[in-house]
Design a protein around this motif. Structure first.
Motif, PDB file in Angstrom:
ATOM      1  N   SER A  24       1.670 -10.298  -4.366  1.00 22.16           N
ATOM      2  CA  SER A  24       2.852  -9.714  -4.055  1.00 22.16           C
ATOM      3  C   SER A  24       3.316 -10.033  -2.658  1.00 22.16           C
ATOM      4  O   SER A  24       2.496  -9.933  -1.675  1.00 22.16           O
ATOM      5  CB  SER A  24       2.803  -8.291  -4.025  1.00 22.16           C
ATOM      6  OG  SER A  24       3.969  -7.606  -3.601  1.00 22.16           O
ATOM      7  N   ALA A  25       4.508 -10.741  -2.541  1.00 26.08           N
ATOM      8  CA  ALA A  25       4.928 -11.138  -1.286  1.00 26.08           C
ATOM      9  C   ALA A  25       6.523 -10.984  -1.217  1.00 26.08           C
ATOM     10  O   ALA A  25       7.401 -11.696  -1.193  1.00 26.08           O
ATOM     11  CB  ALA A  25       4.662 -12.762  -1.212  1.00 26.08           C
ATOM     12  N   SER A  26       6.792  -9.547  -0.638  1.00 23.49           N
ATOM     13  CA  SER A  26       5.848  -8.729  -0.363  1.00 23.49           C
ATOM     14  C   SER A  26       6.806  -7.201  -0.413  1.00 23.49           C
ATOM     15  O   SER A  26       7.751  -7.244   0.141  1.00 23.49           O
ATOM     16  CB  SER A  26       5.262  -8.900   0.977  1.00 23.49           C
ATOM     17  OG  SER A  26       4.954  -7.628   1.611  1.00 23.49           O
ATOM     18  N   SER A  28       6.087  -5.153   1.985  1.00 22.11           N
ATOM     19  CA  SER A  28       5.969  -4.759   3.317  1.00 22.11           C
ATOM     20  C   SER A  28       7.091  -5.358   4.160  1.00 22.11           C
ATOM     21  O   SER A  28       7.420  -4.835   5.300  1.00 22.11           O
ATOM     22  CB  SER A  28       4.627  -4.802   3.841  1.00 22.11           C
ATOM     23  OG  SER A  28       3.928  -4.161   3.114  1.00 22.11           O
ATOM     24  N   TRP A  50      -4.684 -10.561   6.555  1.00 23.03           N
ATOM     25  CA  TRP A  50      -3.835  -9.167   6.402  1.00 23.03           C
ATOM     26  C   TRP A  50      -4.515  -8.237   7.508  1.00 23.03           C
ATOM     27  O   TRP A  50      -5.580  -7.835   7.302  1.00 23.03           O
ATOM     28  CB  TRP A  50      -3.833  -8.819   5.118  1.00 23.03           C
ATOM     29  CG  TRP A  50      -3.056  -7.479   4.694  1.00 23.03           C
ATOM     30  CD1 TRP A  50      -1.680  -7.546   4.739  1.00 23.03           C
ATOM     31  CD2 TRP A  50      -3.425  -6.306   4.581  1.00 23.03           C
ATOM     32  NE1 TRP A  50      -1.454  -5.998   4.304  1.00 23.03           N
ATOM     33  CE2 TRP A  50      -2.385  -5.382   4.335  1.00 23.03           C
ATOM     34  CE3 TRP A  50      -4.791  -5.605   4.368  1.00 23.03           C
ATOM     35  CZ2 TRP A  50      -2.775  -4.260   3.836  1.00 23.03           C
ATOM     36  CZ3 TRP A  50      -5.081  -4.366   4.098  1.00 23.03           C
ATOM     37  CH2 TRP A  50      -4.011  -3.427   3.859  1.00 23.03           C
ATOM     38  N   ASP A 309      -0.880  -7.320  -2.108  1.00 22.95           N
ATOM     39  CA  ASP A 309       0.306  -7.647  -1.222  1.00 22.95           C
ATOM     40  C   ASP A 309      -0.159  -8.123   0.003  1.00 22.95           C
ATOM     41  O   ASP A 309      -1.228  -7.591   0.668  1.00 22.95           O
ATOM     42  CB  ASP A 309       1.020  -6.156  -0.713  1.00 22.95           C
ATOM     43  CG  ASP A 309       2.378  -6.411  -0.375  1.00 22.95           C
ATOM     44  OD1 ASP A 309       3.323  -6.027  -1.210  1.00 22.95           O
ATOM     45  OD2 ASP A 309       2.607  -6.849   0.828  1.00 22.95           O
ATOM     46  N   GLY A 311       2.031  -8.962   2.752  1.00 28.05           N
ATOM     47  CA  GLY A 311       2.645  -8.758   3.841  1.00 28.05           C
ATOM     48  C   GLY A 311       2.267  -7.708   4.751  1.00 28.05           C
ATOM     49  O   GLY A 311       1.375  -6.712   4.566  1.00 28.05           O
TER      50      GLY A 311
END
Length: 351
Positions: A24-26, A28, A50, A309, A311
């Motif tokens: 997942s990008a993203s 956040s 991360w 994820d 981010g």
């Protein structure tokens, strides 16, 4: 979540690190808009780092097994030159494209003009297919100057331009008072916001569901309120079934998802009613049965499946007034500047 593992060498050290199939990008931050160069450099390098926002610990993520990426963005235009790289590597993707119309309201002063974003949406749809570009009008915000009817007008203005370029419209209702920092940002910026109540939500749902000939699936993101009577479903932003629809030829990924691709019955004896419940039709007279598994780590109202994820919060320079991912504009700008000083670092913040 327990991910597959990969053995890689970093700075002369052999390390075993998580190697997820789906990235997942993203949620956040806006990686396509601001960090596309960084992400594709890290993809080529084979890993990134991360920073855990709760304890500050570093986590390594390998891209050795990456088969699919869900991108989230308000301006995915910088992603365009990199899409051929994904195709070459056999990595599928779709894009959650947040395309709002708050130009006159001072809520998103950092995004490109609406006309440019609409053109980017169309271009991505042409390249990836309309099923792979999901329209988000998110969040829906009420203010002294934005009523339910105003929001419907905004949605219609954008939808008129792009409804043939997507299959789905996803939205959520801004819950500002529940987020202390968001409330502070809105108040400090002099945005006279109003909170949603059940009556207002249902008013908008009813008006949004009017027949416009768009033929779009309507879905809410992370909302507890059941709007099924308005033919509005609960969304799965990281959707195992959509991933399977888009990447069903990827046997490795289908195996990881537990999806079995099956042949349709002989046309001479075929009846759609003979297909099992949850069957999803594919090209080439094939189908699979829905096998979407919700991520138990997500909140109850979230239907997403598990994905890693990559981010980090406090890194998005869009600086939208209602942003929950930035604790402050100052911290987001500071981290963005750190990234620019070391743009190919292991972490998104250049640390």
């Amino acid at each position: 979540m327990t991910w597959k593992k990969a053995n890689i060498i970093i700075d002369g050290r052999k390390m075993e690190i998580p190697a997820p199939d789906i990235i997942s990008a993203s949620r956040s931050t806006d990686i396509p808009a601001f960090y596309a160069d960084w992400f594709f450099h890290r993809l080529e390098t084979g890993y990134s780092v991360w920073n855990n926002p709760f304890n500050g610990k570093k986590s390594y993520i390998s891209y050795q097994n990456t088969r699919f990426i869900v991108f989230w963005s308000k301006n995915p235009k910088p992603l365009l030159p990199y899409l051929p790289i994904l195709k070459e590597r056999g990595i599928g993707c779709y894009i959650q494209f947040t395309l709002n119309d708050y130009e006159e309201d001072g809520l998103e002063t950092g995004v490109p003009p609406l006309t440019e974003r609409i053109e980017t949406f169309r271009t991505l749809s042409d390249i990836l297919g309309k099923e792979a570009v999901i329209w988000r009008f998110d969040p829906l915000i009420l203010t002294d100057n934005i009523s339910v009817d105003t929001l419907i007008e905004k949605i219609e203005r954008v939808g008129t331009e792009i409804h043939n370029c997507t299959e789905k419209l996803v939205f959520s209702f801004a819950d500002i008072d529940s987020y202390r920092k968001v409330k502070a940002n809105m108040t400090d910026s002099g945005i006279p916001y109003h909170e949603w109540n059940k009556e207002k939500m249902e008013e908008l749902a009813g008006k949004l569901n009017r027949n416009r000939g768009w033929n779009l699936e309507l879905a809410t993101c992370g909302e507890n309120l059941d709007l099924g009577k308005y033919r509005i479903s609960r969304n799965r932003c990281i959707d195992g079934d959509l991933i399977a629809r888009l990447a069903w030829k990827d046997k490795e990924l289908m195996s990881a998802l537990g999806v079995i691709i099956q042949e349709m019955p002989s046309p001479a004896f075929f009846d759609m009613n003979d297909l099992p419940y949850g069957a999803v039709i594919l090209p080439g007279n094939k189908y699979f049965v829905s096998n979407h598994k919700k991520d138990p780590g997500q909140r109850t109202s979230c239907g997403c499946m598990a994905a890693k994820d990559i981010g980090e919060y406090n890194t998005c320079p869009h600086l939208c007034e209602y942003c929950y991912a930035n604790s402050s504009k100052k911290s987001a700008i500071m981290n963005w500047e750190m990234h620019r000083q070391n743009p190919m670092a292991e972490t998104i913040t250049g640390k």
